[in-house]
Design a protein around this motif. Structure first.
Motif, mmCIF file in Angstrom:
data_model
loop_
_atom_site.group_PDB
_atom_site.id
_atom_site.type_symbol
_atom_site.label_atom_id
_atom_site.label_comp_id
_atom_site.label_asym_id
_atom_site.label_seq_id
_atom_site.Cartn_x
_atom_site.Cartn_y
_atom_site.Cartn_z
ATOM 1 N N GLN A 1 0.516 -1.487 0.103
ATOM 2 C CA GLN A 1 -0.255 0.006 0.160
ATOM 3 C C GLN A 1 1.121 1.160 0.398
ATOM 4 O O GLN A 1 0.713 2.390 -0.853
ATOM 5 C CB GLN A 1 -1.083 -0.222 0.922
ATOM 6 N N ARG B 1 2.344 1.560 -3.496
ATOM 7 C CA ARG B 1 1.913 2.471 -4.452
ATOM 8 C C ARG B 1 1.362 3.615 -4.434
ATOM 9 O O ARG B 1 0.613 4.265 -5.593
ATOM 10 C CB ARG B 1 0.288 1.135 -4.738
ATOM 11 N N GLN B 2 0.698 4.140 -3.013
ATOM 12 C CA GLN B 2 0.820 5.485 -3.054
ATOM 13 C C GLN B 2 2.265 6.383 -3.360
ATOM 14 O O GLN B 2 2.475 7.552 -4.222
ATOM 15 C CB GLN B 2 0.434 5.891 -1.386
ATOM 16 N N ARG C 1 2.771 7.054 -6.696
ATOM 17 C CA ARG C 1 1.564 7.669 -7.382
ATOM 18 C C ARG C 1 1.175 9.221 -7.258
ATOM 19 O O ARG C 1 1.696 9.599 -8.262
ATOM 20 C CB ARG C 1 0.321 7.158 -6.403
ATOM 21 N N GLN C 2 2.281 9.488 -6.364
ATOM 22 C CA GLN C 2 3.033 10.840 -5.870
ATOM 23 C C GLN C 2 4.028 11.544 -6.295
ATOM 24 O O GLN C 2 3.834 12.473 -7.004
ATOM 25 C CB GLN C 2 2.889 11.575 -4.251
#
Length: 110
Positions: free
Chosen positions: A95, A98-99, A102-103
């Motif tokens: 998690q 992925r975060q 993405r950022q």
């Protein structure tokens, strides 16, 4: 078997998260500012693939976007103080990974 750890560098206000192999080499590395902003989300496998397909210049571009994977077993042999490690589950690490990706992808597209 992989292990997942997190550790904090107070001098830099950074949380570090690593996916470690059995020899304690980082396979994926995430760094976050204390406020949660992503600094790095780099993968050793990706760096090697980028190098094989695009050479040193491609690695530089990758590292500008995603940061650097540690290049020594964890903790570094020259570390003055070994950081206090907390364990994570694979799901928690995924998690965060992925975060952070993405950022970093969003920041690069601006």
């Amino acid at each position: 078997m992989l292990s997942y750890v997190r550790w904090y560098w107070p001098e830099q206000d950074r949380w570090n998260y690593d996916e470690l192999d059995t020899d304690r080499w980082s396979l994926r590395h995430v760094e976050l500012h204390g406020d949660g902003r992503a600094i790095a989300a780099a993968s050793l496998a990706e760096v090697l693939a980028v190098h094989d397909s695009g050479g040193a210049g491609a690695v530089v571009r990758y590292e500008r976007r995603y940061g650097v994977v540690p290049d020594a077993p964890f903790p570094p042999p020259d570390a003055d103080v070994e950081p206090v490690l907390e364990t994570l589950t694979a799901i928690e690490f995924e998690q965060l990974w992925r975060q952070a990706r993405r950022q970093l992808d969003q920041a690069a597209s601006r």
